[in-house]
Write a protein that holds these residues in place. Sequence first.
Motif, PDB file in Angstrom:
ATOM      1  N   SER A   1       0.843  -1.190   0.000  1.00 20.35           N
ATOM      2  CA  SER A   1       0.000   0.000   0.000  1.00 20.35           C
ATOM      3  C   SER A   1       0.880   1.242   0.000  1.00 20.35           C
ATOM      4  O   SER A   1       1.919   1.285   0.638  1.00 20.35           O
ATOM      5  CB  SER A   1      -0.900   0.002   1.231  1.00 20.35           C
ATOM      6  OG  SER A   1      -1.564   1.257   1.346  1.00 20.35           O
ATOM      7  N   THR A   2       0.455   2.303  -0.699  1.00 26.82           N
ATOM      8  CA  THR A   2       1.213   3.541  -0.697  1.00 26.82           C
ATOM      9  C   THR A   2       0.478   4.616   0.109  1.00 26.82           C
ATOM     10  O   THR A   2       0.726   5.799  -0.067  1.00 26.82           O
ATOM     11  CB  THR A   2       1.441   4.038  -2.141  1.00 26.82           C
ATOM     12  OG1 THR A   2       0.184   4.097  -2.815  1.00 26.82           O
ATOM     13  CG2 THR A   2       2.367   3.107  -2.879  1.00 26.82           C
ATOM     14  N   TYR A   3      -0.406   4.175   0.995  1.00 30.42           N
ATOM     15  CA  TYR A   3      -1.078   5.135   1.863  1.00 30.42           C
ATOM     16  C   TYR A   3      -0.065   5.724   2.824  1.00 30.42           C
ATOM     17  O   TYR A   3       0.729   5.009   3.434  1.00 30.42           O
ATOM     18  CB  TYR A   3      -2.197   4.456   2.649  1.00 30.42           C
ATOM     19  CG  TYR A   3      -2.721   5.322   3.771  1.00 30.42           C
ATOM     20  CD1 TYR A   3      -3.585   6.373   3.507  1.00 30.42           C
ATOM     21  CD2 TYR A   3      -2.312   5.109   5.078  1.00 30.42           C
ATOM     22  CE1 TYR A   3      -4.046   7.188   4.521  1.00 30.42           C
ATOM     23  CE2 TYR A   3      -2.767   5.915   6.107  1.00 30.42           C
ATOM     24  CZ  TYR A   3      -3.636   6.956   5.826  1.00 30.42           C
ATOM     25  OH  TYR A   3      -4.083   7.762   6.831  1.00 30.42           O
ATOM     26  N   LEU A   4      -0.077   7.038   2.972  1.00 27.37           N
ATOM     27  CA  LEU A   4       0.857   7.690   3.877  1.00 27.37           C
ATOM     28  C   LEU A   4       0.102   8.470   4.929  1.00 27.37           C
ATOM     29  O   LEU A   4      -0.845   9.193   4.622  1.00 27.37           O
ATOM     30  CB  LEU A   4       1.785   8.635   3.105  1.00 27.37           C
ATOM     31  CG  LEU A   4       2.679   7.990   2.039  1.00 27.37           C
ATOM     32  CD1 LEU A   4       3.513   9.054   1.347  1.00 27.37           C
ATOM     33  CD2 LEU A   4       3.572   6.935   2.652  1.00 27.37           C
ATOM     34  N   GLU A   5       0.544   8.326   6.171  1.00 25.67           N
ATOM     35  CA  GLU A   5      -0.029   9.075   7.279  1.00 25.67           C
ATOM     36  C   GLU A   5       0.238  10.561   7.022  1.00 25.67           C
ATOM     37  O   GLU A   5       1.320  10.960   6.605  1.00 25.67           O
ATOM     38  CB  GLU A   5       0.627   8.603   8.594  1.00 25.67           C
ATOM     39  CG  GLU A   5      -0.060   9.095   9.854  1.00 25.67           C
ATOM     40  CD  GLU A   5       0.445  10.458  10.277  1.00 25.67           C
ATOM     41  OE1 GLU A   5      -0.350  11.186  10.888  1.00 25.67           O
ATOM     42  OE2 GLU A   5       1.599  10.787   9.998  1.00 25.67           O
ATOM     43  N   GLY A   6      -0.774  11.393   7.247  1.00 29.66           N
ATOM     44  CA  GLY A   6      -0.726  12.779   6.790  1.00 29.66           C
ATOM     45  C   GLY A   6       0.231  13.703   7.500  1.00 29.66           C
ATOM     46  O   GLY A   6       0.674  14.678   6.915  1.00 29.66           O
ATOM     47  N   GLY A   7       0.586  13.417   8.751  1.00 30.57           N
ATOM     48  CA  GLY A   7       1.366  14.360   9.533  1.00 30.57           C
ATOM     49  C   GLY A   7       2.737  14.687   8.970  1.00 30.57           C
ATOM     50  O   GLY A   7       3.218  15.807   9.088  1.00 30.57           O
ATOM     51  N   MET A   8       3.404  13.709   8.353  1.00 30.71           N
ATOM     52  CA  MET A   8       4.767  13.909   7.852  1.00 30.71           C
ATOM     53  C   MET A   8       4.839  13.876   6.325  1.00 30.71           C
ATOM     54  O   MET A   8       5.921  13.942   5.755  1.00 30.71           O
ATOM     55  CB  MET A   8       5.686  12.828   8.426  1.00 30.71           C
ATOM     56  CG  MET A   8       5.874  12.888   9.923  1.00 30.71           C
ATOM     57  SD  MET A   8       6.982  14.226  10.411  1.00 30.71           S
ATOM     58  CE  MET A   8       8.566  13.521   9.954  1.00 30.71           C
ATOM     59  N   ARG A   9       3.728  13.764   5.679  1.00 30.35           N
ATOM     60  CA  ARG A   9       3.706  13.610   4.213  1.00 30.35           C
ATOM     61  C   ARG A   9       4.197  14.872   3.516  1.00 30.35           C
ATOM     62  O   ARG A   9       3.853  15.993   3.905  1.00 30.35           O
ATOM     63  CB  ARG A   9       2.295  13.269   3.760  1.00 30.35           C
ATOM     64  CG  ARG A   9       2.137  13.094   2.256  1.00 30.35           C
ATOM     65  CD  ARG A   9       0.740  12.625   1.927  1.00 30.35           C
ATOM     66  NE  ARG A   9       0.536  12.560   0.486  1.00 30.35           N
ATOM     67  CZ  ARG A   9      -0.151  11.610  -0.116  1.00 30.35           C
ATOM     68  NH1 ARG A   9      -0.703  10.638   0.593  1.00 30.35           N
ATOM     69  NH2 ARG A   9      -0.312  11.626  -1.430  1.00 30.35           N
ATOM     70  N   ARG A  10       5.001  14.665   2.470  1.00 29.91           N
ATOM     71  CA  ARG A  10       5.522  15.807   1.718  1.00 29.91           C
ATOM     72  C   ARG A  10       5.722  15.394   0.262  1.00 29.91           C
ATOM     73  O   ARG A  10       6.245  14.311  -0.016  1.00 29.91           O
ATOM     74  CB  ARG A  10       6.864  16.256   2.311  1.00 29.91           C
ATOM     75  CG  ARG A  10       7.464  17.472   1.605  1.00 29.91           C
ATOM     76  CD  ARG A  10       8.854  17.741   2.099  1.00 29.91           C
ATOM     77  NE  ARG A  10       9.453  18.902   1.452  1.00 29.91           N
ATOM     78  CZ  ARG A  10      10.752  19.199   1.490  1.00 29.91           C
ATOM     79  NH1 ARG A  10      11.575  18.422   2.148  1.00 29.91           N
ATOM     80  NH2 ARG A  10      11.215  20.270   0.888  1.00 29.91           N
ATOM     81  N   THR A  11       5.317  16.250  -0.665  1.00 29.80           N
ATOM     82  CA  THR A  11       5.485  15.987  -2.096  1.00 29.80           C
ATOM     83  C   THR A  11       6.363  17.071  -2.702  1.00 29.80           C
ATOM     84  O   THR A  11       6.155  18.263  -2.460  1.00 29.80           O
ATOM     85  CB  THR A  11       4.120  15.960  -2.814  1.00 29.80           C
ATOM     86  OG1 THR A  11       3.312  14.918  -2.259  1.00 29.80           O
ATOM     87  CG2 THR A  11       4.302  15.704  -4.301  1.00 29.80           C
ATOM     88  N   VAL A  12       7.358  16.641  -3.484  1.00 31.22           N
ATOM     89  CA  VAL A  12       8.268  17.588  -4.128  1.00 31.22           C
ATOM     90  C   VAL A  12       8.445  17.200  -5.594  1.00 31.22           C
ATOM     91  O   VAL A  12       8.301  16.035  -5.968  1.00 31.22           O
ATOM     92  CB  VAL A  12       9.660  17.602  -3.436  1.00 31.22           C
ATOM     93  CG1 VAL A  12       9.550  18.148  -2.026  1.00 31.22           C
ATOM     94  CG2 VAL A  12      10.276  16.207  -3.429  1.00 31.22           C
TER      95      VAL A  12
END
Length: 274
Positions: A1-12
């Motif tokens: 799964s590529t679900y990521l917990e929102g608190g540390m998520r970052r997209t660049v």
Amino acid sequence: STYLEGGMRRTVALPRPSAEDVQRQFGEEADRQDRPSGGAALECSRSAAASLTLGYARSFEEVVQVLSAASSGESAIAGEKRLLAAEETGIFFYHKGRMTRALVKLKQQARVSGATHTAAYRLTTLGVGITGFVQENYLVQHHTKSEYSPSVGTIELLHQLLEAANRKLLSFIKPRVVQKYCALTGVAFDKIKPSACIGFSQGLAATMRAAQAAHADDSPGRAAAGSPVRRLELDVRMRPVDRNDASVGRVELVAGTGLGQSLPLYRLWLPAPG
């Protein structure tokens, strides 16, 4: 799964490849019946783009708790640690929304040695528990659609993408993960080994100290209730059993370190004999 917990998520965004490199990989696929036409290859080179999303599959607090817990043999917590390292560390690669590679460990995450690492080292150096995905639209896939093409051009572009993703991973670990770890555990920035903070500059060190000041109530430098927080540049304290005991856990700067661009080193402070 590529679900990521929102608190540390970052997209660049990742660097765009050159149009020539993108088009060259199509030319090397001349033996393929489904090879894109020259016009399609040109369009692909013009719209080539990639992004990287990083984060954790569970809360950062839980990751720290698992990695910090004592474990041995086949205990449940040992199994959780193996799960973190094997199934929740690495990057998924998607080509136009279709998964092509799963859980690829980036260079920093693949650093393996026989040493038993601390939780801080695993988190702030190896990036254990960090997962995420690359989304790209220009690498040529194998005809099975389950892997990238083995052509030289595609392999070179994939290597460039992996290198760029690894640099972004390092920049994600340095300010973001270390800051969160220090705030959560109360460990002073200065106590984390320099080897665990590859590339830290003096400016970043100052930023980290400022971030710790925001968590003054949990800091080891807190004096008696109601008194100001002492934050010393050349003399810091490790956390004692009683955080109000100013005589315990002092360390001092090693002479000659912390100058210019070098990182400061500390040693245990001992009272003068007699």
